[in-house]
Scaffold this motif. Sequence first.
Motif, PDB file in Angstrom:
ATOM      1  N   LYS A 283     -48.864 -15.744  81.494  1.00 42.98           N
ATOM      2  CA  LYS A 283     -49.019 -16.987  82.255  1.00 42.98           C
ATOM      3  C   LYS A 283     -49.645 -16.772  83.640  1.00 42.98           C
ATOM      4  O   LYS A 283     -50.168 -17.717  84.232  1.00 42.98           O
ATOM      5  CB  LYS A 283     -47.656 -17.670  82.411  1.00 42.98           C
ATOM      6  CG  LYS A 283     -47.038 -18.135  81.091  1.00 42.98           C
ATOM      7  CD  LYS A 283     -47.528 -19.497  80.671  1.00 42.98           C
ATOM      8  CE  LYS A 283     -46.995 -19.910  79.302  1.00 42.98           C
ATOM      9  NZ  LYS A 283     -45.580 -20.212  79.267  1.00 42.98           N
ATOM     10  N   SER A 286     -53.285 -17.509  82.680  1.00 49.86           N
ATOM     11  CA  SER A 286     -53.667 -18.842  82.186  1.00 49.86           C
ATOM     12  C   SER A 286     -53.011 -19.990  82.929  1.00 49.86           C
ATOM     13  O   SER A 286     -53.518 -21.115  82.916  1.00 49.86           O
ATOM     14  CB  SER A 286     -53.303 -18.955  80.705  1.00 49.86           C
ATOM     15  OG  SER A 286     -51.885 -18.956  80.535  1.00 49.86           O
ATOM     16  N   ALA A 292     -50.701 -23.522  75.984  1.00 57.49           N
ATOM     17  CA  ALA A 292     -50.938 -22.157  76.472  1.00 57.49           C
ATOM     18  C   ALA A 292     -50.778 -21.120  75.364  1.00 57.49           C
ATOM     19  O   ALA A 292     -51.312 -20.011  75.461  1.00 57.49           O
ATOM     20  CB  ALA A 292     -49.982 -21.834  77.624  1.00 57.49           C
TER      21      ALA A 292
END
Length: 346
Positions: A283, A286, A292
Amino acid sequence: MKVKCYIQGMAAISPQSTFEGDIINMPLVRTESNRLACIEPDYKPYIPANSLRRMSRILKMGLTAALKCLAVSGVSTPGPIVTGTGKGSLQDTEKFIKEIEQYKETALNPTPFIQSTYNSVNGLIALQQQGTDYNNTFVHRGFSFENALIDSLMLLQEGYSHTLTGAFEEITPEHFYIKSRIGHWRADPVANIDLLNTNLPGTIAGEGSTFFVLGAKADANSIAALSACKLLYKPSAAQLTATLQELGSDADLIISGANGDSNHAHYYQLLQDVLPQPSIPFKHLSGEYDTAGAFALWLAASLLKAGSIPAELFPMVPQFPTDFKKIVIYNHFYGEQHTVMVVEKV
Protein backbone atom coordinates in the motif's frame (compact mmCIF):
# COMPACT_ATOMS: atom_id res chain seq x y z
CA MET A 1 -12.60 -20.59 -5.46
CA LYS A 2 -9.82 -23.01 -6.45
CA VAL A 3 -9.70 -22.94 -10.24
CA LYS A 4 -6.36 -22.27 -11.90
CA CYS A 5 -5.99 -19.71 -14.66
CA TYR A 6 -2.92 -18.20 -16.27
CA ILE A 7 -1.92 -14.55 -16.62
CA GLN A 8 -0.93 -14.14 -20.27
CA GLY A 9 -0.48 -10.39 -20.21
CA MET A 10 -0.92 -7.47 -17.82
CA ALA A 11 -0.57 -3.71 -17.58
CA ALA A 12 -0.86 -1.25 -14.73
CA ILE A 13 -1.18 2.51 -14.45
CA SER A 14 -0.46 3.40 -10.84
CA PRO A 15 1.29 5.98 -8.61
CA GLN A 16 4.51 4.14 -9.45
CA SER A 17 6.25 3.83 -12.84
CA THR A 18 4.51 0.54 -13.60
CA PHE A 19 3.26 1.13 -17.14
CA GLU A 20 6.43 -0.14 -18.83
CA GLY A 21 6.33 -3.29 -16.70
CA ASP A 22 10.00 -3.32 -15.66
CA ILE A 23 9.73 -3.88 -11.91
CA ILE A 24 13.44 -4.56 -11.37
CA ASN A 25 14.56 -1.14 -12.64
CA MET A 26 11.48 0.74 -11.45
CA PRO A 27 12.36 3.59 -9.03
CA LEU A 28 10.31 4.10 -5.89
CA VAL A 29 8.14 7.19 -6.23
CA ARG A 30 8.05 8.95 -2.87
CA THR A 31 5.47 11.41 -1.64
CA GLU A 32 5.05 13.47 1.50
CA SER A 33 1.30 13.90 1.14
CA ASN A 34 -1.59 11.59 2.02
CA ARG A 35 -2.69 11.17 -1.58
CA LEU A 36 -0.94 9.08 -4.24
CA ALA A 37 -1.87 10.07 -7.81
CA CYS A 38 -1.21 7.93 -10.88
CA ILE A 39 1.73 8.53 -13.18
CA GLU A 40 -0.18 8.78 -16.43
CA PRO A 41 1.47 7.62 -19.68
CA ASP A 42 1.30 9.25 -23.09
CA TYR A 43 -2.19 8.31 -24.28
CA LYS A 44 -1.73 9.28 -27.94
CA PRO A 45 -0.43 5.89 -29.15
CA TYR A 46 -3.54 4.22 -27.72
CA ILE A 47 -6.41 6.69 -28.13
CA PRO A 48 -7.24 8.83 -31.20
CA ALA A 49 -6.78 12.56 -30.58
CA ASN A 50 -10.42 13.42 -31.38
CA SER A 51 -11.59 10.97 -28.70
CA LEU A 52 -8.88 11.81 -26.20
CA ARG A 53 -9.99 15.38 -25.61
CA ARG A 54 -13.52 14.27 -24.65
CA MET A 55 -12.50 11.61 -22.14
CA SER A 56 -12.01 11.96 -18.39
CA ARG A 57 -8.94 10.65 -16.53
CA ILE A 58 -10.44 7.32 -15.48
CA LEU A 59 -11.65 6.55 -19.01
CA LYS A 60 -8.22 7.29 -20.44
CA MET A 61 -6.45 5.25 -17.75
CA GLY A 62 -8.84 2.31 -18.03
CA LEU A 63 -8.83 2.10 -21.82
CA THR A 64 -5.06 2.58 -22.14
CA ALA A 65 -4.22 -0.05 -19.51
CA ALA A 66 -6.57 -2.51 -21.23
CA LEU A 67 -5.12 -1.89 -24.69
CA LYS A 68 -1.53 -2.16 -23.39
CA CYS A 69 -2.46 -5.42 -21.65
CA LEU A 70 -3.88 -6.87 -24.88
CA ALA A 71 -0.78 -5.78 -26.82
CA VAL A 72 1.55 -7.42 -24.29
CA SER A 73 -0.42 -10.68 -24.37
CA GLY A 74 -0.61 -10.85 -28.15
CA VAL A 75 -4.37 -11.44 -27.93
CA SER A 76 -6.15 -9.21 -30.43
CA THR A 77 -9.73 -10.20 -29.56
CA PRO A 78 -10.23 -10.19 -25.78
CA GLY A 79 -13.41 -12.27 -25.63
CA PRO A 80 -15.27 -11.54 -22.37
CA ILE A 81 -14.45 -8.20 -20.73
CA VAL A 82 -14.91 -8.27 -16.95
CA THR A 83 -13.96 -5.44 -14.62
CA GLY A 84 -14.42 -4.23 -11.08
CA THR A 85 -14.61 -0.71 -9.70
CA GLY A 86 -15.70 0.71 -6.38
CA LYS A 87 -16.53 4.24 -7.52
CA GLY A 88 -16.33 4.41 -11.32
CA SER A 89 -15.67 7.84 -12.79
CA LEU A 90 -15.80 10.22 -9.85
CA GLN A 91 -14.71 13.15 -12.01
CA ASP A 92 -17.64 12.77 -14.39
CA THR A 93 -20.09 12.13 -11.56
CA GLU A 94 -19.00 15.26 -9.72
CA LYS A 95 -19.12 17.32 -12.90
CA PHE A 96 -22.68 16.18 -13.67
CA ILE A 97 -23.90 16.88 -10.13
CA LYS A 98 -22.32 20.36 -10.18
CA GLU A 99 -24.00 21.14 -13.52
CA ILE A 100 -27.39 20.08 -12.13
CA GLU A 101 -27.04 22.83 -9.54
CA GLN A 102 -25.39 25.32 -11.88
CA TYR A 103 -28.01 25.07 -14.64
CA LYS A 104 -30.97 24.43 -12.32
CA GLU A 105 -31.64 21.03 -13.95
CA THR A 106 -31.96 22.54 -17.45
CA ALA A 107 -29.75 22.35 -20.57
CA LEU A 108 -27.49 19.72 -19.03
CA ASN A 109 -24.56 18.25 -20.98
CA PRO A 110 -25.28 14.49 -21.24
CA THR A 111 -21.61 13.49 -21.74
CA PRO A 112 -20.56 13.55 -18.04
CA PHE A 113 -23.68 11.55 -17.13
CA ILE A 114 -22.99 8.93 -19.81
CA GLN A 115 -19.33 8.62 -18.86
CA SER A 116 -20.09 8.50 -15.13
CA THR A 117 -21.75 5.09 -15.44
CA TYR A 118 -19.67 2.26 -14.01
CA ASN A 119 -19.51 0.26 -17.26
CA SER A 120 -18.31 3.13 -19.47
CA VAL A 121 -14.71 1.78 -19.51
CA ASN A 122 -15.92 -1.67 -20.59
CA GLY A 123 -17.99 -0.12 -23.33
CA LEU A 124 -15.03 1.88 -24.65
CA ILE A 125 -12.81 -1.20 -24.71
CA ALA A 126 -15.45 -3.20 -26.59
CA LEU A 127 -15.97 -0.39 -29.13
CA GLN A 128 -12.23 0.03 -29.67
CA GLN A 129 -11.64 -3.72 -30.12
CA GLN A 130 -15.00 -4.45 -31.78
CA GLY A 131 -15.76 -6.94 -29.02
CA THR A 132 -19.26 -8.43 -28.92
CA ASP A 133 -18.77 -11.06 -26.18
CA TYR A 134 -19.86 -11.06 -22.54
CA ASN A 135 -19.24 -7.65 -20.94
CA ASN A 136 -19.75 -6.99 -17.23
CA THR A 137 -18.67 -4.59 -14.49
CA PHE A 138 -18.81 -5.44 -10.77
CA VAL A 139 -19.35 -2.61 -8.28
CA HIS A 140 -19.00 -4.28 -4.87
CA ARG A 141 -16.69 -1.94 -2.94
CA GLY A 142 -13.71 -3.97 -1.67
CA PHE A 143 -14.89 -7.10 -3.48
CA SER A 144 -15.26 -5.44 -6.89
CA PHE A 145 -12.07 -6.73 -8.53
CA GLU A 146 -12.15 -10.11 -6.83
CA ASN A 147 -15.73 -10.71 -8.00
CA ALA A 148 -14.57 -9.86 -11.52
CA LEU A 149 -11.80 -12.43 -11.09
CA ILE A 150 -14.19 -15.15 -9.93
CA ASP A 151 -16.58 -14.38 -12.78
CA SER A 152 -13.66 -14.66 -15.21
CA LEU A 153 -12.64 -18.01 -13.74
CA MET A 154 -16.16 -19.33 -14.25
CA LEU A 155 -16.18 -18.08 -17.86
CA LEU A 156 -12.90 -19.91 -18.50
CA GLN A 157 -14.43 -23.05 -16.99
CA GLU A 158 -17.36 -22.71 -19.36
CA GLY A 159 -15.08 -22.86 -22.38
CA TYR A 160 -13.71 -19.39 -23.15
CA SER A 161 -10.00 -19.40 -23.97
CA HIS A 162 -9.28 -15.89 -22.65
CA THR A 163 -10.84 -13.06 -20.68
CA LEU A 164 -9.79 -9.45 -20.27
CA THR A 165 -10.12 -8.78 -16.56
CA GLY A 166 -9.26 -5.58 -14.71
CA ALA A 167 -10.05 -2.83 -12.26
CA PHE A 168 -9.96 0.95 -12.25
CA GLU A 169 -10.29 3.64 -9.58
CA GLU A 170 -9.59 7.33 -9.23
CA ILE A 171 -9.37 9.79 -6.36
CA THR A 172 -10.48 13.42 -6.78
CA PRO A 173 -9.86 16.35 -4.42
CA GLU A 174 -13.57 16.41 -3.51
CA HIS A 175 -13.71 12.70 -2.74
CA PHE A 176 -10.46 12.89 -0.80
CA TYR A 177 -11.96 15.66 1.33
CA ILE A 178 -15.22 13.75 1.94
CA LYS A 179 -13.35 10.61 3.02
CA SER A 180 -11.07 12.66 5.26
CA ARG A 181 -14.13 13.89 7.14
CA ILE A 182 -14.93 10.32 8.23
CA GLY A 183 -11.36 9.47 9.18
CA HIS A 184 -10.23 7.36 6.21
CA TRP A 185 -6.97 9.28 5.78
CA ARG A 186 -4.23 10.29 8.21
CA ALA A 187 -4.88 13.55 10.02
CA ASP A 188 -1.33 14.75 9.35
CA PRO A 189 0.77 14.30 6.20
CA VAL A 190 2.87 11.15 6.15
CA ALA A 191 5.50 9.99 3.64
CA ASN A 192 4.48 6.80 1.86
CA ILE A 193 7.71 5.03 2.89
CA ASP A 194 6.97 5.87 6.54
CA LEU A 195 3.35 4.70 6.38
CA LEU A 196 3.95 1.50 8.36
CA ASN A 197 6.35 3.05 10.88
CA THR A 198 3.55 4.62 12.92
CA ASN A 199 0.40 2.99 14.22
CA LEU A 200 -2.19 5.76 13.88
CA PRO A 201 -5.78 6.00 12.63
CA GLY A 202 -6.17 6.43 8.87
CA THR A 203 -3.99 5.75 5.85
CA ILE A 204 -3.13 7.34 2.48
CA ALA A 205 -5.39 7.52 -0.57
CA GLY A 206 -4.53 5.91 -3.88
CA GLU A 207 -5.84 5.12 -7.34
CA GLY A 208 -4.98 2.95 -10.32
CA SER A 209 -5.99 0.99 -13.38
CA THR A 210 -4.80 -2.60 -13.78
CA PHE A 211 -5.73 -5.18 -16.43
CA PHE A 212 -4.94 -8.85 -17.07
CA VAL A 213 -5.47 -11.24 -19.93
CA LEU A 214 -6.38 -14.53 -18.24
CA GLY A 215 -6.09 -17.80 -20.13
CA ALA A 216 -7.51 -21.24 -19.45
CA LYS A 217 -4.26 -22.96 -20.45
CA ALA A 218 -0.60 -22.23 -19.93
CA ASP A 219 1.61 -21.34 -22.89
CA ALA A 220 5.01 -19.81 -23.57
CA ASN A 221 3.69 -16.32 -22.74
CA SER A 222 2.25 -17.24 -19.33
CA ILE A 223 3.57 -14.91 -16.63
CA ALA A 224 2.07 -16.58 -13.53
CA ALA A 225 -0.85 -18.74 -12.44
CA LEU A 226 -3.72 -17.65 -10.22
CA SER A 227 -4.68 -20.82 -8.37
CA ALA A 228 -7.12 -19.59 -5.69
CA CYS A 229 -9.26 -16.60 -4.79
CA LYS A 230 -11.39 -16.55 -1.65
CA LEU A 231 -13.65 -13.80 -0.32
CA LEU A 232 -14.70 -13.37 3.33
CA TYR A 233 -17.23 -10.80 4.53
CA LYS A 234 -16.63 -9.61 8.11
CA PRO A 235 -15.01 -12.92 9.11
CA SER A 236 -14.38 -13.96 12.69
CA ALA A 237 -10.78 -14.50 13.78
CA ALA A 238 -11.33 -18.26 13.55
CA GLN A 239 -12.70 -18.05 9.99
CA LEU A 240 -9.85 -15.85 8.81
CA THR A 241 -7.27 -18.09 10.51
CA ALA A 242 -8.71 -21.20 8.86
CA THR A 243 -8.66 -19.61 5.40
CA LEU A 244 -5.09 -18.33 5.75
CA GLN A 245 -3.91 -21.75 6.95
CA GLU A 246 -5.74 -23.52 4.15
CA LEU A 247 -4.37 -21.36 1.33
CA GLY A 248 -1.07 -20.08 2.68
CA SER A 249 0.60 -22.68 4.89
CA ASP A 250 3.07 -23.63 2.13
CA ALA A 251 3.55 -20.15 0.63
CA ASP A 252 7.06 -18.80 0.13
CA LEU A 253 6.08 -15.11 0.33
CA ILE A 254 3.16 -13.10 1.69
CA ILE A 255 2.03 -9.82 0.12
CA SER A 256 0.18 -7.90 2.82
CA GLY A 257 -2.34 -5.11 2.40
CA ALA A 258 -1.16 -3.48 5.64
CA ASN A 259 -1.78 0.26 5.33
CA GLY A 260 -0.73 1.69 8.70
CA ASP A 261 -4.32 2.22 9.89
CA SER A 262 -4.46 1.34 13.60
CA ASN A 263 -8.22 0.74 13.36
CA HIS A 264 -7.63 -2.51 11.46
CA ALA A 265 -4.03 -3.40 12.30
CA HIS A 266 -5.14 -6.46 14.30
CA TYR A 267 -6.01 -8.31 11.09
CA TYR A 268 -2.46 -8.01 9.84
CA GLN A 269 -1.12 -9.03 13.23
CA LEU A 270 -3.26 -12.17 12.91
CA LEU A 271 -1.80 -12.70 9.41
CA GLN A 272 1.71 -12.51 10.82
CA ASP A 273 0.87 -14.93 13.62
CA VAL A 274 -0.77 -17.49 11.32
CA LEU A 275 1.66 -17.16 8.39
CA PRO A 276 5.14 -16.25 9.71
CA GLN A 277 6.73 -16.52 6.25
CA PRO A 278 8.59 -13.52 4.75
CA SER A 279 6.15 -10.70 4.04
CA ILE A 280 6.16 -7.48 2.01
CA PRO A 281 3.58 -4.64 1.98
CA PHE A 282 2.20 -2.90 -1.13
CA LYS A 283 0.00 0.00 0.00
CA HIS A 284 3.00 2.37 0.26
CA LEU A 285 3.26 1.91 -3.52
CA SER A 286 -0.41 2.16 -4.50
CA GLY A 287 -2.26 3.81 -1.63
CA GLU A 288 -5.62 2.56 -0.34
CA TYR A 289 -8.62 2.20 -2.64
CA ASP A 290 -11.47 -0.22 -3.34
CA THR A 291 -9.69 -2.27 -6.00
CA ALA A 292 -6.12 -2.14 -4.67
CA GLY A 293 -6.12 -5.96 -4.82
CA ALA A 294 -5.64 -5.68 -8.60
CA PHE A 295 -2.35 -3.83 -8.04
CA ALA A 296 -1.29 -6.51 -5.54
CA LEU A 297 -1.95 -9.22 -8.15
CA TRP A 298 0.09 -7.28 -10.71
CA LEU A 299 2.90 -6.98 -8.14
CA ALA A 300 2.85 -10.70 -7.31
CA ALA A 301 2.93 -11.74 -10.97
CA SER A 302 5.71 -9.22 -11.71
CA LEU A 303 7.86 -10.56 -8.86
CA LEU A 304 7.35 -14.17 -9.98
CA LYS A 305 8.29 -13.22 -13.54
CA ALA A 306 11.41 -11.34 -12.36
CA GLY A 307 12.42 -14.04 -9.88
CA SER A 308 13.66 -11.49 -7.35
CA ILE A 309 12.40 -8.63 -5.18
CA PRO A 310 13.87 -5.15 -5.83
CA ALA A 311 15.02 -3.75 -2.48
CA GLU A 312 14.50 -0.19 -3.79
CA LEU A 313 10.72 -0.62 -3.63
CA PHE A 314 10.63 -2.02 -0.09
CA PRO A 315 13.05 -0.04 2.09
CA MET A 316 11.14 -1.08 5.23
CA VAL A 317 11.81 -4.82 4.67
CA PRO A 318 15.18 -5.96 6.08
CA GLN A 319 15.47 -9.28 4.23
CA PHE A 320 13.86 -11.01 1.25
CA PRO A 321 13.54 -14.69 0.35
CA THR A 322 16.04 -15.75 -2.30
CA ASP A 323 13.67 -18.22 -3.95
CA PHE A 324 9.90 -18.06 -4.10
CA LYS A 325 7.39 -19.90 -6.27
CA LYS A 326 4.12 -19.41 -4.39
CA ILE A 327 2.80 -16.04 -3.19
CA VAL A 328 -0.25 -15.44 -1.03
CA ILE A 329 -1.95 -12.02 -1.15
CA TYR A 330 -4.06 -10.98 1.83
CA ASN A 331 -5.97 -7.72 1.76
CA HIS A 332 -9.09 -6.23 3.29
CA PHE A 333 -11.12 -3.09 2.73
CA TYR A 334 -11.78 -1.27 6.02
CA GLY A 335 -12.24 -4.49 7.97
CA GLU A 336 -15.29 -5.66 6.02
CA GLN A 337 -14.30 -7.28 2.72
CA HIS A 338 -11.37 -9.66 3.12
CA THR A 339 -9.67 -11.40 0.18
CA VAL A 340 -7.01 -14.07 -0.13
CA MET A 341 -5.40 -14.86 -3.49
CA VAL A 342 -2.75 -17.46 -4.36
CA VAL A 343 -0.36 -16.76 -7.23
CA GLU A 344 2.20 -19.34 -8.39
CA LYS A 345 5.12 -19.57 -10.77
CA VAL A 346 4.27 -21.33 -14.04
